[in-house]
Design a protein around this motif. Sequence first.
Motif, short mmCIF file in Angstrom:
data_model
loop_
_atom_site.label_atom_id
_atom_site.label_comp_id
_atom_site.label_asym_id
_atom_site.label_seq_id
_atom_site.Cartn_x
_atom_site.Cartn_y
_atom_site.Cartn_z
N ASP A 66 0.82 -1.21 0.00
CA ASP A 66 0.00 0.00 0.00
C ASP A 66 0.85 1.27 0.00
O ASP A 66 0.56 2.22 -0.70
N VAL A 67 1.93 1.26 0.78
CA VAL A 67 2.80 2.44 0.86
C VAL A 67 3.50 2.67 -0.48
O VAL A 67 3.52 3.80 -1.00
N VAL A 68 4.07 1.62 -1.07
CA VAL A 68 4.75 1.78 -2.36
C VAL A 68 3.76 2.23 -3.44
O VAL A 68 4.07 3.11 -4.25
N ALA A 69 2.55 1.68 -3.42
CA ALA A 69 1.54 2.09 -4.40
C ALA A 69 1.17 3.56 -4.22
O ALA A 69 1.01 4.28 -5.21
N CYS A 70 1.05 4.02 -2.99
CA CYS A 70 0.71 5.43 -2.74
C CYS A 70 1.82 6.36 -3.18
O CYS A 70 1.58 7.35 -3.88
N ILE A 71 3.05 6.07 -2.76
CA ILE A 71 4.17 6.99 -3.01
C ILE A 71 4.66 6.88 -4.46
O ILE A 71 4.75 7.88 -5.17
N ASP A 72 4.98 5.67 -4.89
CA ASP A 72 5.59 5.51 -6.21
C ASP A 72 4.57 5.28 -7.31
O ASP A 72 4.85 5.58 -8.46
N GLY A 73 3.43 4.75 -6.96
CA GLY A 73 2.41 4.49 -7.97
C GLY A 73 1.57 5.70 -8.31
O GLY A 73 1.33 5.97 -9.48
N VAL A 74 1.12 6.41 -7.29
CA VAL A 74 0.22 7.53 -7.56
C VAL A 74 0.77 8.88 -7.11
O VAL A 74 0.11 9.90 -7.28
N GLY A 75 1.95 8.91 -6.52
CA GLY A 75 2.63 10.17 -6.25
C GLY A 75 2.21 10.91 -4.99
O GLY A 75 2.43 12.11 -4.89
N ALA B 86 0.45 8.66 4.85
CA ALA B 86 0.13 8.36 6.25
C ALA B 86 -1.35 8.60 6.52
O ALA B 86 -2.02 7.78 7.16
N GLU B 87 -1.87 9.71 6.02
CA GLU B 87 -3.29 10.02 6.19
C GLU B 87 -4.16 8.99 5.48
O GLU B 87 -5.14 8.50 6.03
N ALA B 88 -3.79 8.64 4.27
CA ALA B 88 -4.59 7.70 3.48
C ALA B 88 -4.65 6.32 4.13
O ALA B 88 -5.68 5.66 4.10
N LEU B 89 -3.53 5.88 4.69
CA LEU B 89 -3.46 4.53 5.24
C LEU B 89 -3.73 4.46 6.74
O LEU B 89 -3.81 3.37 7.30
N GLY B 90 -3.84 5.62 7.37
CA GLY B 90 -4.12 5.64 8.80
C GLY B 90 -2.95 5.16 9.65
O GLY B 90 -3.14 4.51 10.67
N ILE B 91 -1.73 5.47 9.21
CA ILE B 91 -0.52 5.09 9.96
C ILE B 91 0.36 6.32 10.10
O ILE B 91 0.11 7.36 9.48
N SER B 92 1.40 6.23 10.91
CA SER B 92 2.28 7.37 11.15
C SER B 92 3.22 7.60 9.95
O SER B 92 3.46 6.68 9.16
N ALA B 93 3.76 8.80 9.88
CA ALA B 93 4.72 9.12 8.82
C ALA B 93 5.98 8.25 8.96
O ALA B 93 6.57 7.84 7.95
N VAL B 94 6.39 7.95 10.19
CA VAL B 94 7.55 7.09 10.40
C VAL B 94 7.26 5.69 9.86
O VAL B 94 8.11 5.08 9.18
N ALA B 95 6.06 5.18 10.13
CA ALA B 95 5.70 3.85 9.62
C ALA B 95 5.68 3.85 8.09
O ALA B 95 6.06 2.85 7.47
N VAL B 96 5.26 4.96 7.49
CA VAL B 96 5.27 5.07 6.02
C VAL B 96 6.70 4.98 5.50
O VAL B 96 6.99 4.23 4.57
N ARG B 97 7.60 5.75 6.11
CA ARG B 97 9.00 5.75 5.65
C ARG B 97 9.63 4.36 5.78
O ARG B 97 10.33 3.90 4.88
N VAL B 98 9.38 3.70 6.91
CA VAL B 98 9.95 2.38 7.13
C VAL B 98 9.37 1.38 6.11
O VAL B 98 10.12 0.61 5.49
N ALA B 99 8.05 1.38 5.94
CA ALA B 99 7.41 0.44 5.00
C ALA B 99 7.87 0.72 3.57
O ALA B 99 8.09 -0.22 2.79
N HIS B 100 8.05 1.99 3.21
CA HIS B 100 8.51 2.35 1.87
C HIS B 100 9.92 1.81 1.64
O HIS B 100 10.21 1.18 0.61
N HIS B 101 10.79 2.05 2.61
CA HIS B 101 12.17 1.57 2.50
C HIS B 101 12.21 0.04 2.36
O HIS B 101 12.88 -0.50 1.47
N ARG B 102 11.48 -0.65 3.23
CA ARG B 102 11.46 -2.11 3.19
C ARG B 102 10.85 -2.64 1.89
O ARG B 102 11.33 -3.61 1.31
#
Length: 186
Positions: free
Chosen positions: A133-142, A149-165
């Motif tokens: 979900d994070v990769v699709a949000c950031i890299d798929g739809v920009g 973080a708002e779209a997925l209901g998670i923290s910005a830190v969790a977004v960065r970690v999930a994106h990196h992983r």
Amino acid sequence: MHRDDDQISRAKTGDPDAWRELYRAHAGRLVVWLSTRPSGDSAVAPEDLAGEAWLVAARRVSDFTGTSEQFAGWLFGIARNLAATTDRRSRRRRTDPGLSETLELPADDVIAEAEGRDWVRSALATLPPRERDVVACIDGVGLDVAGTAEALGISAVAVRVAHHRGLKRLRAAVTPEQPVTPAGLG
């Protein structure tokens, strides 16, 4: 506290031009993103969920405060909630003992085969749900980190970690000689 930008202020008053601008900026990305998420119900198209999200956003825009870019994260969050509700509803329907494997098995095979043809969906399908979900949000739809973080209901830190992983897993899994296949398609 965030303040509304001009476009959001105008949308709150019902200005059709402001809504048209918001729609042009986010509608396509929303449908693409919803297409990357499992819906649980093949009868509900991503376009249907996106349309319903826009209706909810129009009804609840007075509750939103922020910029037109922040609106994207809010809208995607609405769509995520609607998709989750649709998924829960479809899972409850499948509990009917009268519906045997004959209805479920071929539909799952057809869906899996169709998804297997789409390289991006196939690559994303190899990721755990949060990373997908994070990769699709950031890299798929920009979306940016805050919008994701708002779209997925998670923290910005969790977004960065999930994106990196997620990107690390994709880099490790994707090589020119080895095509990506969704889990279970072999």
